[in-house]
Design a protein around this motif. Structure first.
Motif, short mmCIF file in Angstrom:
data_model
loop_
_atom_site.label_atom_id
_atom_site.label_comp_id
_atom_site.label_asym_id
_atom_site.label_seq_id
_atom_site.Cartn_x
_atom_site.Cartn_y
_atom_site.Cartn_z
N LYS A 127 17.79 17.48 -14.41
CA LYS A 127 17.01 17.47 -13.16
C LYS A 127 17.92 17.41 -11.94
O LYS A 127 17.67 18.07 -10.92
N GLN A 128 18.98 16.60 -12.02
CA GLN A 128 19.91 16.49 -10.90
C GLN A 128 20.64 17.81 -10.65
O GLN A 128 20.82 18.23 -9.49
N GLU A 129 21.04 18.47 -11.73
CA GLU A 129 21.73 19.76 -11.60
C GLU A 129 20.79 20.82 -11.02
O GLU A 129 21.20 21.63 -10.18
N ILE A 130 19.55 20.80 -11.47
CA ILE A 130 18.56 21.76 -10.94
C ILE A 130 18.33 21.52 -9.45
O ILE A 130 18.31 22.47 -8.65
N ALA A 131 18.19 20.26 -9.04
CA ALA A 131 17.96 19.93 -7.63
C ALA A 131 19.13 20.43 -6.77
O ALA A 131 18.92 20.98 -5.67
N ALA A 132 20.36 20.27 -7.28
CA ALA A 132 21.54 20.73 -6.54
C ALA A 132 21.54 22.25 -6.43
O ALA A 132 21.86 22.82 -5.37
N LYS A 133 21.17 22.93 -7.54
CA LYS A 133 21.12 24.40 -7.54
C LYS A 133 20.09 24.92 -6.54
O LYS A 133 20.31 25.91 -5.84
N VAL A 134 18.94 24.23 -6.48
CA VAL A 134 17.88 24.64 -5.55
C VAL A 134 18.38 24.58 -4.11
O VAL A 134 18.18 25.51 -3.32
N LEU A 135 19.05 23.48 -3.75
CA LEU A 135 19.57 23.33 -2.38
C LEU A 135 20.63 24.39 -2.09
O LEU A 135 20.67 24.95 -0.98
N ASP A 136 21.49 24.69 -3.07
CA ASP A 136 22.51 25.72 -2.88
C ASP A 136 21.85 27.08 -2.62
O ASP A 136 22.30 27.84 -1.74
N LEU A 137 20.80 27.39 -3.38
CA LEU A 137 20.11 28.67 -3.21
C LEU A 137 19.43 28.77 -1.85
O LEU A 137 19.50 29.81 -1.18
N LEU A 138 18.77 27.70 -1.43
CA LEU A 138 18.10 27.70 -0.12
C LEU A 138 19.11 27.87 1.01
O LEU A 138 18.84 28.53 2.01
N PRO A 144 17.39 27.05 7.37
CA PRO A 144 18.14 26.10 8.20
C PRO A 144 18.33 24.71 7.60
O PRO A 144 19.42 24.17 7.64
N ASP A 145 17.27 24.10 7.08
CA ASP A 145 17.37 22.75 6.53
C ASP A 145 16.91 22.78 5.08
O ASP A 145 15.73 22.54 4.78
N PRO A 146 17.82 23.06 4.13
CA PRO A 146 17.42 23.22 2.72
C PRO A 146 16.68 22.01 2.15
O PRO A 146 15.72 22.19 1.38
N LYS A 147 17.11 20.79 2.50
CA LYS A 147 16.46 19.60 1.94
C LYS A 147 15.00 19.52 2.40
O LYS A 147 14.10 19.21 1.61
N LEU A 148 14.78 19.78 3.68
CA LEU A 148 13.42 19.75 4.23
C LEU A 148 12.57 20.86 3.61
O LEU A 148 11.41 20.64 3.23
N GLN A 161 10.53 32.25 6.42
CA GLN A 161 11.09 31.22 5.53
C GLN A 161 10.48 31.32 4.13
O GLN A 161 11.18 31.13 3.13
N ARG A 162 9.18 31.62 4.05
CA ARG A 162 8.55 31.80 2.73
C ARG A 162 9.18 32.99 1.99
O ARG A 162 9.42 32.92 0.79
N GLN A 163 9.46 34.05 2.75
CA GLN A 163 10.08 35.21 2.10
C GLN A 163 11.50 34.88 1.63
O GLN A 163 11.93 35.31 0.56
N ARG A 164 12.21 34.07 2.39
CA ARG A 164 13.56 33.62 1.98
C ARG A 164 13.47 32.77 0.72
O ARG A 164 14.32 32.87 -0.18
#
Length: 542
Positions: A127-138, A144-148, A161-164
């Protein structure tokens, strides 16, 4: 030596169910795309281009079947795979970006959860690795703010942003092939330019093969390495982009290119100095959310806007989503009430009228909406929808239906088609019904809100010619709302550029587009995909 193709369509045919308008959605289609290449498939609605994408992904609707040919990927014919084998290909081998992310994304799950699901299904990451991958992709797709964004639900993001986020999801597993089905059609010109730049950048860095489906030749001119043109399910022409765009061989390709409106405005036509509609200091503010007055979000949708529509003229209002142009249109016809300001039509201030008084006044000012299907009651016949206004204003029913038939002829539809229901018409025909309905009360002013933005380029050209013809024949004055600056250049006498609720620049269309003074206008014009495309189209299609 050219690189070997990653994906090959060999004589692919897709059969439609019995009773369809033709036997095959696509017939004997052969295409090949290599890594690090963008192949644009271009054509109008019904040409088979989206069905081509769905056939590759094996996501065909019920009753529609592949009945010939091959789809070769990684040495395997995808048409012969089981559904379980195909699921393993989708996302990891071939990924797809859809036209409307709001319908493709689950509204009840956060963006982070939906992107993370790709890794959850196809990898053994924690789960932690997936969360990190998601932020990297965003971050990679420049949100602009991947965490948000990861914590947000789809409706909390802008269209761009939805299309991104959809692109991030498609790229999650580093697919070899990316299929983009009209991914920029509904976007503003600047957001569109950003998404096209993003796809080109990611494609170059990752060496991805991109199959890009569009009906916009400006987009083709901007990003394509090669082009395939489809008509009625057949590939009628294909080749290098430079060759197809500048030296088209097939009559249909020439027709499509000829329909692209050039950005350059035609010579100005004489228009009256007499105003028919004067908009003065109009303001509209929306307040949303909050509890007991706390956390209220205030949006200044229209701020102190003043404009004049001359009699017999066309005033264009352009800008991005959120600029306030559609809110202003709705204020003008009193679908919403302005907070302050005046809207003077022929000496009468519409903003001061009661609802009952405004109802009587609607015969003088009518609106044509962006989505003709959404604005037409599907349970009523087209003729009844057009006759409805005159009946409400006291006309005898038989007389009103006769008038509806006349109006069908006026907008280029068969008068006998008044007995058909909205779903029995094409998108362009439905837009003509919307026009007929607006004209039924013989208005002096027509407010057209993105009335051609959802139409194919040739249908769009027909509707624009029709509007210009009706303006001359009926003496109409038009407020024309659009985010397509090419269209505005062709139909408008005057233009107002809106940003964040304010008019930042206004004047004759030739002056504003030919010598823009405001940085925002300059950025809008610079963002048009294939900006120069269409300027020399007469030489191209000769």
């Amino acid at each position: 030596m050219s690189p070997s193709p990653v994906l090959v369509l060999d004589q692919l045919s897709v059969r439609l169910p019995a009773g369809a308008d033709r036997p095959h959605a696509m017939k004997d289609v052969s295409l090949a795309i290599a890594g690090n290449e963008i192949l644009c498939v271009v054509g109008e609605s019904g040409s088979g281009k989206s069905m081509t994408a769905n056939a590759i992904m094996r996501l065909l609707p019920g009753g529609v079947t592949i009945d010939g040919g091959k789809v070769l990927f990684d040495g395997r014919d995808l048409t012969q795979l089981t559904e379980a084998e195909m699921r393993a290909v989708r996302g990891s081998g071939i990924a797809m970006i859809f036209q409307e992310p709001m319908t493709a994304l689950n509204p009840l799950r956060t963006i982070g959860d939906q992107i993370g699901e790709m890794f959850d299904i196809h990898t053994g990451l924690s789960k932690q690795e997936i969360a990190a991958k998601v932020l990297d992709l965003l971050a990679e797709v420049r949100i602009p703010d991947p965490k948000l964004a990861a914590r947000a639900y789809p409706h909390e993001l802008s269209g761009g942003q939805r299309q991104r986020a959809m692109i991030a999801m498609a790229l999650a597993l580093d697919p070899k092939v990316l299929i983009a089905d009209e991914p920029t059609t509904a976007l503003d010109v600047t957001t569109q330019a950003q998404i096209l730049s993003l796809i080109k950048d990611l494609q170059k860095r990752k060496g991805t093969a991109v199959l890009f489906i569009t009906h916009d030749f400006g987009v083709v001119a901007e990003i394509a390495d090669r082009v395939a043109v489809m008509q009625y399910g057949l590939v009628v022409e294909q080749g290098p982009a430079e060759e197809v765009l500048n030296r088209p061989q097939h009559a249909y390709t020439k027709q499509l290119i000829a329909a692209v409106p050039p950005l350059k405005a035609p010579p100005p036509r004489p228009i009256s100095d007499e105003p028919i509609l004067t908009i003065a200091k109009v303001t509209k503010t929306f307040r949303t959310g909050g509890f007991l007055g706390r956390g209220v979000r205030v949006t200044h949708a229209v701020k102190d806007v003043s404009l004049v529509l001359p009699k017999g003229g066309t005033l264009g209002i352009v800008g991005e989503s959120g600029s306030g142009k559609s809110t202003l249109a709705r204020c003008i016809v009193r679908l919403i009430d302005p907070d302050t300001g005046s809207l003077v039509l022929n000496g009468k201030d519409l903003a001061k009228l009661s609802r009952e008084e405004m109802r009587r006044e609607t015969r003088h000012i009518q609106m044509v909406f962006q989505d003709p299907f959404g604005s037409l009651n599907p349970r009523r016949k087209a003729g009844e929808l057009v006759a409805q206004g005159p009946i409400v204003h006291g006309m005898d029913r038989a007389q009103a239906l006769a008038k509806a038939r006349e109006l069908f002829g006026l907008v280029g539809l068969d008068p006998a088609a008044t007995d058909r229901f909205p779903h029995e018409f094409s998108g362009g025909q439905r837009q003509r019904i919307g026009l007929a309905r607006a004209l039924a009360l013989e208005p002096e002013v027509l407010v057209a809100d993105e009335a051609v933005s959802a139409l194919d380029v040739s249908v769009q050209a027909q509707v624009l010619r029709l509007l210009a013809d009706l303006r001359e024949r009926l003496g109409l004055s038009i407020v024309f709302i659009t985010h397509d600056l090419r269209v505005a250049a062709q139909v408008c006498d005057l233009v107002a550029v809106m940003k964040s609720g304010e008019v930042v620049e206004a004047g004759p269309i030739g002056e504003v587009f030919g010598n823009p003074r405001h940085p925002y206008t300059q950025s809008l014009l610079a963002s048009i995909p294939g900006r120069e495309f269409g300027l020399n189209r007469d030489a191209v299609v000769a």
